[in-house]
Design a protein around this motif. Structure first.
Motif, PDB file in Angstrom:
ATOM      1  N   ILE A 135       0.922  -1.205   0.169  1.00  0.00           N
ATOM      2  CA  ILE A 135      -0.058  -0.025   0.005  1.00  0.00           C
ATOM      3  C   ILE A 135       0.807   1.178  -0.076  1.00  0.00           C
ATOM      4  CG2 ILE A 135      -1.540   1.326   1.418  1.00  0.00           C
ATOM      5  CD1 ILE A 135      -2.949  -1.213   2.183  1.00  0.00           C
ATOM      6  N   LEU A 136       1.892   1.123   0.708  1.00  0.00           N
ATOM      7  CA  LEU A 136       2.640   2.479   0.874  1.00  0.00           C
ATOM      8  C   LEU A 136       3.595   2.668  -0.542  1.00  0.00           C
ATOM      9  CD1 LEU A 136       4.191   2.271   4.705  1.00  0.00           C
ATOM     10  CD2 LEU A 136       2.513   3.836   3.480  1.00  0.00           C
ATOM     11  N   LEU A 152       1.637   6.543  -6.940  1.00  0.00           N
ATOM     12  CA  LEU A 152       0.836   7.265  -7.469  1.00  0.00           C
ATOM     13  C   LEU A 152       0.623   8.939  -7.073  1.00  0.00           C
ATOM     14  CD1 LEU A 152      -2.468   5.194  -6.191  1.00  0.00           C
ATOM     15  CD2 LEU A 152      -1.764   5.602  -8.399  1.00  0.00           C
ATOM     16  N   MET A 153       1.780   9.190  -6.040  1.00  0.00           N
ATOM     17  CA  MET A 153       2.146  10.639  -6.037  1.00  0.00           C
ATOM     18  C   MET A 153       3.170  11.238  -7.058  1.00  0.00           C
ATOM     19  SD  MET A 153       1.968  10.936  -1.873  1.00  0.00           S
ATOM     20  CE  MET A 153       2.342  12.607  -1.917  1.00  0.00           C
ATOM     21  N   ILE A 154       3.579  10.374  -7.663  1.00  0.00           N
ATOM     22  CA  ILE A 154       4.786  11.008  -8.680  1.00  0.00           C
ATOM     23  C   ILE A 154       4.024  11.646  -9.689  1.00  0.00           C
ATOM     24  CG2 ILE A 154       6.570   9.164  -7.930  1.00  0.00           C
ATOM     25  CD1 ILE A 154       6.115   7.848 -10.719  1.00  0.00           C
ATOM     26  N   PRO A 155       4.554  12.617 -10.316  1.00  0.00           N
ATOM     27  CA  PRO A 155       3.833  13.357 -11.321  1.00  0.00           C
ATOM     28  C   PRO A 155       3.550  12.841 -12.538  1.00  0.00           C
ATOM     29  CG  PRO A 155       6.025  14.582 -10.311  1.00  0.00           C
ATOM     30  CD  PRO A 155       5.887  13.304  -9.767  1.00  0.00           C
ATOM     31  N   LEU A 186      -2.281  14.718  -6.703  1.00  0.00           N
ATOM     32  CA  LEU A 186      -2.731  13.606  -5.733  1.00  0.00           C
ATOM     33  C   LEU A 186      -2.189  14.026  -4.464  1.00  0.00           C
ATOM     34  CD1 LEU A 186      -5.087  11.879  -6.135  1.00  0.00           C
ATOM     35  CD2 LEU A 186      -3.549  10.178  -6.394  1.00  0.00           C
ATOM     36  N   SER A 187      -3.008  14.353  -3.362  1.00  0.00           N
ATOM     37  CA  SER A 187      -2.615  14.340  -1.953  1.00  0.00           C
ATOM     38  C   SER A 187      -2.077  13.261  -1.599  1.00  0.00           C
ATOM     39  CB  SER A 187      -3.631  15.237  -1.186  1.00  0.00           C
ATOM     40  OG  SER A 187      -4.684  14.365  -0.815  1.00  0.00           O
ATOM     41  N   PHE A 188      -1.222  13.171  -0.451  1.00  0.00           N
ATOM     42  CA  PHE A 188      -0.917  11.860   0.128  1.00  0.00           C
ATOM     43  C   PHE A 188      -2.263  10.937   0.604  1.00  0.00           C
ATOM     44  CE2 PHE A 188      -0.152   9.582   4.140  1.00  0.00           C
ATOM     45  CZ  PHE A 188       0.717   8.463   3.662  1.00  0.00           C
TER      46      PHE A 188
END
Length: 140
Positions: free
Chosen positions: A29-30, A36-39, A48-50
């Protein structure tokens, strides 16, 4: 004259199968959250926020189908592929994929791996868990 000291043996702590599954799912999950947070994972106008990335990754790994953003417009093809892989790993179970890798590489599957797999698949006994993994992979 050199005197050699006896080496200390390092004791490796063995985690319970349920703990290994928990740590594995948490790590997956982490990892998904970070990816998913990388541009490259989101389109230009979205960031996308954390907490949103964490929710999306958790939902994908747990195969719940919930989303806080529109998947089609928020994520690029790369982001959608990340979600697809997380869903597939969550659906099969990461232990199933691990055992499949062992089978493909021709490695022996030890008792510890079989115990974890038994716990992961919620099986009643160790007998037939490897055959069950093979059938799951064949059918899906």
């Amino acid at each position: 004259m050199l005197i050699s000291r006896p080496r200390k043996k390092h004791k490796v702590k063995h985690l319970e199968p349920a703990s290994i599954l928990f740590v594995g799912f948490l790590g997956l999950i982490l990892l998904g959250t970070g990816l998913l947070m990388i541009p490259a994972a989101t389109s230009d106008r979205h960031h996308l926020s954390f907490i949103d990335a964490l929710f999306e990754a958790t939902s994908a790994v747990c195969v719940t189908g919930l989303a806080v953003v529109d998947t089609g417009t928020t994520f690029t093809l790369f982001g959608q592929l990340i979600l697809l892989v997380l869903i597939q790993i969550g659906g099969w179970g990461f232990m199933t994929i691990g055992i499949l890798m062992f089978i493909v590489l021709g490695k022996k599957i030890g008792l510890q791996q079989r115990l974890i797999l038994k716990e992961s698949l919620n099986a009643f006994s160790l007998q037939g868990v490897i055959a069950l993994v093979q059938r799951v992979v064949l059918i899906t």
